[in-house]
Design a protein around this motif. Sequence first.
Motif, short mmCIF file in Angstrom:
data_model
loop_
_atom_site.label_atom_id
_atom_site.label_comp_id
_atom_site.label_asym_id
_atom_site.label_seq_id
_atom_site.Cartn_x
_atom_site.Cartn_y
_atom_site.Cartn_z
N GLU A 55 2.64 6.73 4.13
CA GLU A 55 1.38 6.07 4.97
C GLU A 55 0.41 7.10 5.18
N SER A 56 0.91 8.51 5.71
CA SER A 56 -0.09 9.61 6.06
C SER A 56 -0.86 10.21 4.77
N GLY A 57 0.01 9.84 3.64
CA GLY A 57 -0.70 10.62 2.38
C GLY A 57 -0.11 11.81 1.84
N ASP A 58 0.82 12.13 2.75
CA ASP A 58 1.38 13.58 2.25
C ASP A 58 2.38 13.35 0.96
N GLY A 66 6.79 6.96 6.59
CA GLY A 66 5.90 7.75 7.12
C GLY A 66 4.85 8.53 6.41
N GLN A 67 5.27 9.23 5.62
CA GLN A 67 4.55 10.38 4.88
C GLN A 67 3.82 9.75 3.69
N LYS A 126 1.20 15.08 -2.56
CA LYS A 126 -0.17 14.61 -2.72
C LYS A 126 -0.82 15.68 -3.58
#
Length: 323
Positions: A217-220, A214-215, A132
């Motif tokens: 979608e979380s923005g990481d 998952g990462q 990110k």
Amino acid sequence: MTFFRSRLAAGWLVAAGAALSSPASMAQDLELTITAPAGAGGGWDAAARSLQQVMMETGNARSVQVINVPGAGGTVGLAQFVQGAEGSPNQLLVGGITLVGAILTNKAPYDLTAVTPLARLTGDPLVIVVPKASPYQTMADLMEGIKGDVEHTIWAGGSAGGADHMLSALVTQAAGQDPAKVNYVAYSGGGEALAAMLGGQVTAGVSGYGEWQGQIESGDLRALAISYPEPIEGIAAQPLKAQGIDIELVNWRGIFAGPGISDADKAALEAAIAKTVESPEWQDLLKARGWSNYYAPSDEFAAFLAAETERVRAILTSIGLVE
């Protein structure tokens, strides 16, 4: 009249016997062992256990077991399978594009011409991501970065010579740089590659979309592109081709039988696989795992394999992993 009835009864018995021994009916009696030529938890293991689950749920096999035989990118499991599954109607093997690459890079004693292709099953979209905090907001930005400094563009992915490595080399080549200069770090698992990504130790990473979903979608992680030929519902990242980069690479997985199986056994296995992948249960599983339906029957799969092997050979030669 009696003669006619006898002939009619005899004909019915022959027809009934043929129906009972048809591929569809034989499929219900299958007792299978599927070899995943990798450790538990990886993509081939997931494909094998998914097939196991749905074949049992749909009644397309009486029993299915999965065994893991890791080593050398799948070539250890392949060799063991070829040697032990000769003529067997009960043993199957899962493999994919990374196995094709491992056969070539390891100069393995057996290749996929030694087994019997039954079906291509799934296509796992590969995704190109950056952390990110990366200055690269788009795929075009990353391409410019590679063009300006290929040696300091560090890629993270799976095994050397695998699909992740191939895609990073193709992108490097598309950016106008020598694919042999790609700075690729092979990690033993997605968790290690993810840690390197989140820790800012690498520039970009490649993996199956589902592994890092998952990462993303979380923005990481920022997804810049997928290597699938067409957009995929639920994935915002667009294909490389849609972004003007003529690259398509599908992390496909298929199912094989042993060498020398009979035509009847092959037909029964093909019928069982076809009924499985046509089932609602299989479609639900594909959606849950983020896989695309990439099914192709045996003849089409065999032709695909021949072309894919030569394509992979050309990519790995450009990297310098195959002479």
